[in-house]
Scaffold this motif. Structure first.
Motif, PDB file in Angstrom:
ATOM      1  N   ALA A 135       0.832  -1.205   0.000  1.00  0.00           N
ATOM      2  CA  ALA A 135       0.000   0.000   0.000  1.00  0.00           C
ATOM      3  C   ALA A 135       0.864   1.251   0.000  1.00  0.00           C
ATOM      4  O   ALA A 135       0.534   2.254  -0.657  1.00  0.00           O
ATOM      5  N   PHE A 136       1.990   1.210   0.705  1.00  0.00           N
ATOM      6  CA  PHE A 136       2.912   2.354   0.732  1.00  0.00           C
ATOM      7  C   PHE A 136       3.482   2.586  -0.664  1.00  0.00           C
ATOM      8  O   PHE A 136       3.519   3.723  -1.158  1.00  0.00           O
ATOM      9  N   ASN A 137       3.920   1.510  -1.310  1.00  0.00           N
ATOM     10  CA  ASN A 137       4.465   1.636  -2.669  1.00  0.00           C
ATOM     11  C   ASN A 137       3.431   2.189  -3.636  1.00  0.00           C
ATOM     12  O   ASN A 137       3.744   3.039  -4.482  1.00  0.00           O
ATOM     13  N   SER A 138       2.203   1.714  -3.520  1.00  0.00           N
ATOM     14  CA  SER A 138       1.137   2.197  -4.405  1.00  0.00           C
ATOM     15  C   SER A 138       0.899   3.686  -4.192  1.00  0.00           C
ATOM     16  O   SER A 138       0.693   4.436  -5.156  1.00  0.00           O
ATOM     17  N   ALA A 139       0.917   4.112  -2.926  1.00  0.00           N
ATOM     18  CA  ALA A 139       0.706   5.529  -2.627  1.00  0.00           C
ATOM     19  C   ALA A 139       1.804   6.387  -3.244  1.00  0.00           C
ATOM     20  O   ALA A 139       1.533   7.472  -3.782  1.00  0.00           O
ATOM     21  N   ILE A 140       3.040   5.912  -3.198  1.00  0.00           N
ATOM     22  CA  ILE A 140       4.152   6.657  -3.803  1.00  0.00           C
ATOM     23  C   ILE A 140       3.916   6.804  -5.305  1.00  0.00           C
ATOM     24  O   ILE A 140       4.036   7.906  -5.864  1.00  0.00           O
ATOM     25  N   GLU A 141       3.587   5.712  -5.946  1.00  0.00           N
ATOM     26  CA  GLU A 141       3.405   5.731  -7.399  1.00  0.00           C
ATOM     27  C   GLU A 141       2.220   6.604  -7.813  1.00  0.00           C
ATOM     28  O   GLU A 141       2.223   7.191  -8.897  1.00  0.00           O
ATOM     29  N   GLU A 192      11.219  15.301  -5.212  1.00  0.00           N
ATOM     30  CA  GLU A 192      11.863  15.332  -3.895  1.00  0.00           C
ATOM     31  C   GLU A 192      10.992  14.612  -2.861  1.00  0.00           C
ATOM     32  O   GLU A 192      11.479  13.854  -2.024  1.00  0.00           O
ATOM     33  N   ARG A 193       9.691  14.849  -2.962  1.00  0.00           N
ATOM     34  CA  ARG A 193       8.756  14.200  -2.052  1.00  0.00           C
ATOM     35  C   ARG A 193       8.758  12.694  -2.259  1.00  0.00           C
ATOM     36  O   ARG A 193       8.752  11.915  -1.299  1.00  0.00           O
ATOM     37  N   GLN A 194       8.762  12.258  -3.510  1.00  0.00           N
ATOM     38  CA  GLN A 194       8.782  10.823  -3.788  1.00  0.00           C
ATOM     39  C   GLN A 194      10.075  10.183  -3.300  1.00  0.00           C
ATOM     40  O   GLN A 194      10.065   9.071  -2.764  1.00  0.00           O
ATOM     41  N   ASN A 195      11.196  10.877  -3.468  1.00  0.00           N
ATOM     42  CA  ASN A 195      12.471  10.340  -2.985  1.00  0.00           C
ATOM     43  C   ASN A 195      12.450  10.193  -1.468  1.00  0.00           C
ATOM     44  O   ASN A 195      12.965   9.210  -0.917  1.00  0.00           O
TER      45      ASN A 195
END
Length: 242
Positions: A135-141, A192-195
């Motif tokens: 779920a965390f990965n999906s939110a990033i994408e 920057e936020r995604q990193n």
């Protein structure tokens, strides 16, 4: 379940007013213990507020022990007997200094929770931790803040201890304990936020790998590193907070 439509006013306190309105619905019986709250979109429509206001209000209700969010299922009204005995109110997280103080407290508690989880975790716990990471990965994408998935990850570690006191604590703190908003001012661009979020998730993966491997010392060290890094990220966002 009756959620009477109400339009809130006073922009500066919409989240507080929404908390008050929903708390009154619970106390009056319009929302009963075990009821699932309406969707974010439905609450936005009923009360005439933004998604941000709804999420802040839900976090406050969680912190006060009125509701519990189950990842991928929804948010449910708790029975009064389920209200956590330990509470840190949202007012105690009102400044950066207080959020840092809370992180210091979490370091002491969650470091040992991770160690216990490494010893006691079940296959079901591992599956739930994997779900939170996904779920965390999906939110990033998808360009979202991943706060819900972040909190879910820490909640699942608490559950994996098989000690309800750790679970009660994380339920009491609610998603508002995730200090993402506190550093938004230094995340000047989407990349920057995604990193930043990817670094956080890498730290989560280190914790997960240690727990899955039942490596107690590695789990303890990975959690301490993660929360200490969160504290340092906050301190760097405001040098006056040290």
């Amino acid at each position: 379940m009756d959620t009477t439509s109400t339009t809130l006013k006073k922009p500066g306190g919409l989240a507080v007013q929404l908390v008050q309105a929903m708390t009154e619905q619970i106390r009056s019986g319009r929302l009963n213990a075990g009821d699932k709250l309406p969707t974010e979109a439905a609450i936005m429509k009923d009360f005439g507020v933004s998604r941000t206001v709804v999420r802040e209000a839900i976090s406050r209700l969680q912190a006060s022990g009125w509701v519990d969010t189950r990842h991928g299922i929804g948010t449910f009204v708790l029975h009064q007997s389920e209200h956590p005995s330990f509470r840190i109110s949202p007012e105690h997280m009102g400044t950066l200094r207080e959020v840092i103080a809370l992180l210091e407290f979490r370091i002491s508690v969650e470091t040992e929770a991770a160690a216990l989880a490494a010893v006691r975790r079940t296959p079901e716990n591992i599956a739930e931790l994997q779900s939170a990471l996904s779920a965390f990965n999906s939110a990033i994408e998808e360009g979202r803040d991943a706060v819900a998935a972040d909190h879910q990850f820490h909640q699942e570690i608490a559950r994996a201890t098989q000690n309800h006191h750790f679970t009660d604590l994380m339920n009491s703190l609610g998603a508002g304990v995730i200090p993402r908003a506190r550093i938004s001012s230094i995340l000047s661009s989407d990349p920057e936020r995604q990193n930043y979020l990817r670094r956080v998730n890498q730290e989560h993966e280190s914790i997960y790998n240690a727990i899955a491997a039942q490596d107690v010392e590695a789990a303890r060290a990975a959690m301490r590193t993660h929360l200490a890094n969160s504290r340092e990220r906050l301190r760097k966002s405001d040098p006056d907070s040290t």
